[in-house]
Design an enzyme around this catalytic site. Structure first.
Site, PDB file in Angstrom:
ATOM      1  N   TYR A 188      -1.306  -0.321  10.899  1.00  0.00           N
ATOM      2  CA  TYR A 188      -1.377  -0.529   9.452  1.00  0.00           C
ATOM      3  C   TYR A 188      -0.102  -0.051   8.776  1.00  0.00           C
ATOM      4  CZ  TYR A 188      -3.547  -0.901   4.849  1.00  0.00           C
ATOM      5  OH  TYR A 188      -3.845  -1.266   3.565  1.00  0.00           O
ATOM      6  N   SER A 216       0.854  -1.182   0.000  1.00  0.00           N
ATOM      7  CA  SER A 216       0.000   0.000   0.000  1.00  0.00           C
ATOM      8  C   SER A 216       0.889   1.230   0.000  1.00  0.00           C
ATOM      9  CB  SER A 216      -0.879  -0.001   1.259  1.00  0.00           C
ATOM     10  OG  SER A 216      -1.509   1.245   1.452  1.00  0.00           O
TER      11      SER A 216
END
Length: 241
Positions: free
Chosen positions: A157, A144
């Site tokens: 995250y 990501s």
């Protein structure tokens, strides 16, 4: 890999979202596909839908598996090898996110995020590594932009995706001598079900799952002398704030 007809892809977290989009792209190329998910119900629905795109020579199977369990990943790879006889492409896609300020983030949320997004990718590669060496295959992780851009309430995250990006790049160097290619794709906003989102017209500006599928196909068809090892991808026209 040139002509992908008859190749075998293995996609973790393939019941919806990016994993589903990649699995469909594989079928469109004449590849056989195995997807994993955590529930039989999710697997059944995804396989029913995916096989509408397959044909007699290319089809999808589903395997109930948990990427946080190494034995489960080994069993999943064994099932793929039993069905198709080989594994050419492994996509470590399974992931989740918990978002909260560090003083509110729980230990359980931290552990689940790291175990799924980072350790799960390691287990997936470790379980499939001998098969990939044999096929001189390709291992791709779905990281990501959060793996390079940190943000508030994203400690778990961010840590998982920063770690996944670094893990993948190191694995790339380790596996080049075996003619196993390794890349990581780092998307920005994608129209998926991630973080309780329900894809709709409001997500039209975002990257679509078929766009990620196309990137994977482009990587597989890249001339073998060239390896795009880290690919950042973002929406071309985000909404104005």
């Amino acid at each position: 890999m040139g002509n992908l007809t008859g190749k075998v892809g293995f996609v973790t977290g393939g019941t919806k979202g990016i994993g589903y989009g990649i699995a469909k792209a594989f079928l469109d190329q004449g590849m056989n596909v195995a997807i994993t998910g955590r529930t039989p119900e999710g697997i059944r629905e995804a396989i029913r839908s995916l096989n509408e795109f397959g044909n007699d020579s290319a089809y999808a199977i589903g395997v109930v598996s948990d990427v946080t369990d190494y034995d489960s990943q080994k069993a999943a790879v064994a099932q793929v090898l039993e069905e198709f006889g080989k594994v050419d492409v492994v996509i470590a896609n399974a992931g989740l996110g918990h978002f909260a300020p560090i003083d509110k983030l729980t230990v359980a949320q931290w552990e689940q995020t790291i175990d799924t997004n980072l350790t799960g990718a390691f287990y997936t590669l470790k379980a499939a590594l001998e098969a990939l060496k044999k096929s001189k295959g390709y291992y791709i992780t779905i990281s990501s932009l959060a793996g390079t851009n940190f943000f508030a309430s994203g400690s778990a995250y961010n840590a998982s995706k920063f770690g996944l990006t670094g893990f993948t790049q190191s694995a790339m160097l380790d596996l080049r001598p075996y003619d196993v290619k390794v890349s990581t794709i780092m998307p920005g906003s994608v129209a998926t079900f991630f973080n309780q989102n329900e894809p709709s017209d409001k997500d039209a500006w975002k990257i679509q799952i078929e766009d990620i599928g196309q990137i994977v196909i482009d990587l597989l068809k890249m001339h073998p002398r060239t390896l795009p090892s880290k690919i950042e991808v973002r929406p071309s026209k985000p909404p104005k704030r």
